[in-house]
Design a protein around this motif. Sequence first.
Motif, mmCIF file in Angstrom:
data_model
loop_
_atom_site.group_PDB
_atom_site.id
_atom_site.type_symbol
_atom_site.label_atom_id
_atom_site.label_comp_id
_atom_site.label_asym_id
_atom_site.label_seq_id
_atom_site.Cartn_x
_atom_site.Cartn_y
_atom_site.Cartn_z
ATOM 1 N N ALA A 28 0.732 -1.329 -0.084
ATOM 2 C CA ALA A 28 0.068 -0.043 -0.015
ATOM 3 C C ALA A 28 0.879 1.361 -0.091
ATOM 4 N N PRO A 29 0.710 1.988 -1.033
ATOM 5 C CA PRO A 29 1.631 3.313 -1.180
ATOM 6 C C PRO A 29 1.237 4.319 -0.024
ATOM 7 N N ALA A 30 2.174 4.966 0.267
ATOM 8 C CA ALA A 30 1.932 6.085 1.436
ATOM 9 C C ALA A 30 0.993 7.246 0.594
ATOM 10 N N ARG A 31 0.365 7.939 1.259
ATOM 11 C CA ARG A 31 -0.649 8.855 0.569
ATOM 12 C C ARG A 31 0.439 10.149 0.308
ATOM 13 N N ALA A 32 0.348 10.857 -0.851
ATOM 14 C CA ALA A 32 1.221 11.902 -1.046
ATOM 15 C C ALA A 32 0.424 13.166 -0.486
ATOM 16 N N ALA A 33 1.425 13.989 0.094
ATOM 17 C CA ALA A 33 0.883 15.299 0.585
ATOM 18 C C ALA A 33 0.285 16.213 -0.430
ATOM 19 N N THR A 34 -0.743 16.737 -0.036
ATOM 20 C CA THR A 34 -1.475 17.561 -1.007
ATOM 21 C C THR A 34 -1.022 19.076 -0.656
ATOM 22 N N ILE A 35 -0.679 19.944 -1.689
ATOM 23 C CA ILE A 35 -0.332 21.376 -1.527
ATOM 24 C C ILE A 35 -1.365 21.973 -2.554
ATOM 25 N N LEU A 36 -1.748 23.141 -2.133
ATOM 26 C CA LEU A 36 -2.573 24.126 -2.958
ATOM 27 C C LEU A 36 -1.751 25.480 -2.875
ATOM 28 N N PHE A 37 -1.814 26.037 -4.225
ATOM 29 C CA PHE A 37 -1.143 27.499 -4.242
ATOM 30 C C PHE A 37 -2.524 28.405 -4.825
ATOM 31 N N VAL A 38 -2.532 29.515 -4.186
ATOM 32 C CA VAL A 38 -3.649 30.293 -4.484
ATOM 33 C C VAL A 38 -2.974 31.656 -4.599
ATOM 34 N N GLY A 39 -3.188 32.417 -5.710
ATOM 35 C CA GLY A 39 -2.655 33.508 -5.945
ATOM 36 C C GLY A 39 -3.294 34.161 -7.350
ATOM 37 N N ASN A 40 -2.287 34.966 -7.832
ATOM 38 C CA ASN A 40 -2.429 35.821 -8.997
ATOM 39 C C ASN A 40 -1.348 35.499 -9.941
ATOM 40 N N SER A 41 -1.131 36.627 -11.069
ATOM 41 C CA SER A 41 0.264 36.336 -11.736
ATOM 42 C C SER A 41 1.698 36.280 -11.168
ATOM 43 N N PHE A 42 1.613 36.338 -9.993
ATOM 44 C CA PHE A 42 2.863 36.286 -9.340
ATOM 45 C C PHE A 42 3.205 34.617 -9.077
ATOM 46 N N THR A 43 2.028 34.139 -8.914
ATOM 47 C CA THR A 43 2.081 32.707 -8.680
ATOM 48 C C THR A 43 2.142 32.011 -9.970
ATOM 49 N N TYR A 44 1.400 32.334 -10.995
ATOM 50 C CA TYR A 44 1.162 31.541 -12.250
ATOM 51 C C TYR A 44 2.374 31.901 -13.362
ATOM 52 N N GLY A 45 3.189 32.955 -12.963
ATOM 53 C CA GLY A 45 4.550 33.095 -13.720
ATOM 54 C C GLY A 45 4.076 33.892 -14.793
ATOM 55 N N ALA A 46 3.446 34.942 -14.727
ATOM 56 C CA ALA A 46 3.071 35.706 -16.082
ATOM 57 C C ALA A 46 4.462 36.347 -16.728
ATOM 58 N N ASN A 47 4.118 36.394 -18.113
ATOM 59 C CA ASN A 47 5.035 37.220 -18.875
ATOM 60 C C ASN A 47 6.580 36.422 -18.972
ATOM 61 N N SER A 48 6.505 35.246 -18.660
ATOM 62 C CA SER A 48 7.641 34.348 -18.587
ATOM 63 C C SER A 48 7.414 32.965 -19.187
ATOM 64 N N PRO A 49 8.613 32.173 -19.339
ATOM 65 C CA PRO A 49 8.146 30.656 -19.590
ATOM 66 C C PRO A 49 7.706 29.929 -18.436
ATOM 67 N N VAL A 50 7.865 30.339 -17.441
ATOM 68 C CA VAL A 50 7.178 29.675 -16.284
ATOM 69 C C VAL A 50 5.689 29.534 -16.478
ATOM 70 N N TRP A 51 5.208 30.458 -16.960
ATOM 71 C CA TRP A 51 3.486 30.462 -17.049
ATOM 72 C C TRP A 51 3.217 29.197 -17.481
ATOM 73 N N LYS A 52 3.427 28.640 -18.625
ATOM 74 C CA LYS A 52 2.780 27.251 -18.826
ATOM 75 C C LYS A 52 3.806 26.041 -18.580
ATOM 76 N N TYR A 53 4.880 26.284 -17.875
ATOM 77 C CA TYR A 53 6.026 25.376 -17.591
ATOM 78 C C TYR A 53 5.109 23.841 -17.140
ATOM 79 N N ARG A 54 5.337 23.030 -17.695
ATOM 80 C CA ARG A 54 5.104 21.571 -17.182
ATOM 81 C C ARG A 54 3.478 21.576 -16.710
ATOM 82 N N ALA A 55 2.899 22.107 -17.445
ATOM 83 C CA ALA A 55 1.416 22.372 -16.850
ATOM 84 C C ALA A 55 0.612 20.925 -16.681
ATOM 85 N N GLY A 56 1.096 20.171 -17.230
ATOM 86 C CA GLY A 56 0.644 18.766 -17.086
ATOM 87 C C GLY A 56 0.856 17.978 -15.741
ATOM 88 N N THR A 57 1.659 18.409 -15.043
ATOM 89 C CA THR A 57 2.382 17.874 -13.902
ATOM 90 C C THR A 57 1.597 18.221 -12.706
#
Length: 300
Positions: A28-57
Motif C-alpha cells: 500500500a503506497p503512502a499517501r502523497a501530501a497535498t499542497i494548494l497554491f492560491v494567488g495571481n500572476s505572481f504565482t502563475y508566472g505571467a510574462n515568462s516561460p514559467v507560465w505554462k511550464y509543465r502544466a500537465g504535472t
Amino acid sequence: MDVNKARRAGWRGLVLLAGLVLGLGAAAPARAATILFVGNSFTYGANSPVWKYRAGTVTDLNGTGVGGVPALFKVFTQEAGLDYTVSLETQGGSDFAWHMRERSHLLDQPWDHVILQGYSTLDQAAPGDPAKLLRDAPLFAAMMHARNPNVDVRLTATWTRADQVYPPTGHWHGKPVETMARDLRRAYEIAKISSPQIRGVIPVGDAWNRAFETGFADPNPYDGIEAGKVDLWTWDHYHASAHGYYLEALMVFGAVTGHDPRALGPQEVAAQELGISPAQTTALQQLAHDELAAQAAGRP
C-alpha cells in the motif's frame, strides 16, 4: 493425520497468512501530501516561460493550463525524492477576497499545505495599505483550517515592483528599491501574528533584496542591466523573469519541505529547461538557502 502433523500444518497456514497480511501492508503506497497554491500572476508566472511550464504535472483548478511556480515546486520535490500532489487556483490581479468570494467551491477541501499570495501592492486601489490583507488572510486561513485542523498555511510576501519605484507615478517612487518588499513583508508578518492558523511567511521579496545586495541581480532595470548581473523582472519591470520566479519557487520549496535548496545542485532540471545557467542556478539556490537561514535565526 496425527496431532503433530496437524499442528505443523496449522502453523504453516498462520505463517502464510501473516506473510500475506504484511505483504499487502507493504504494497500500500503512502499517501502523497497535498499542497494548494492560491494567488495571481505572481504565482502563475505571467510574462515568462514559467507560465505554462509543465502544466500537465499539476492540477489547475480553474482549468486554464497553468504550470507556474507550482510546477517548479513539483519538479524540485521529485528531484528531492518527495511525493506531493500539487494544485493551484490563480487569477490575475486578484486578492484574497476575490478567491474566497469566487472560488471557495474549489478551495474548500482538506489540504495538507496551502500557500497564499495576495495582491502585489497589498491593495490595488490604495497601494501600501495592509487593511484588506489583515482582514482577509486570517479568514482564508480559518476556511482552510476548518477542513483540516492540521493544515500548514503560509503567506508569500512578494517582491518590489520596479515600476512602483523608478517611474514618478509609483507609490514607492524615490525610495530605496528594497523598501517595497520590506513593507510587504511587514504587513504579512502582522497578518501571521493576528492568526494562530497561519504558520509562517515566506519572504520571497527579502530573497530578491538579498540578490540585489550581493550583486547577483541588477536593482534598476530602467537604466539597463549591468554586465554579469541578471534581471529578476521581466520586460514590464513588474512581473518576474524566469530567474525571479525560480527564486520564488526555491523559497517555497525550502520553507515547506525543510530541504536545503542547494541540494538540488547546479544541474537542476527546471533551471536547465528554463535556460538558467549552472552558475546562476547555484547562486539562486544559495540566495534561497541564506534567506531561509536568516529567517530561521530571526535575522533580517
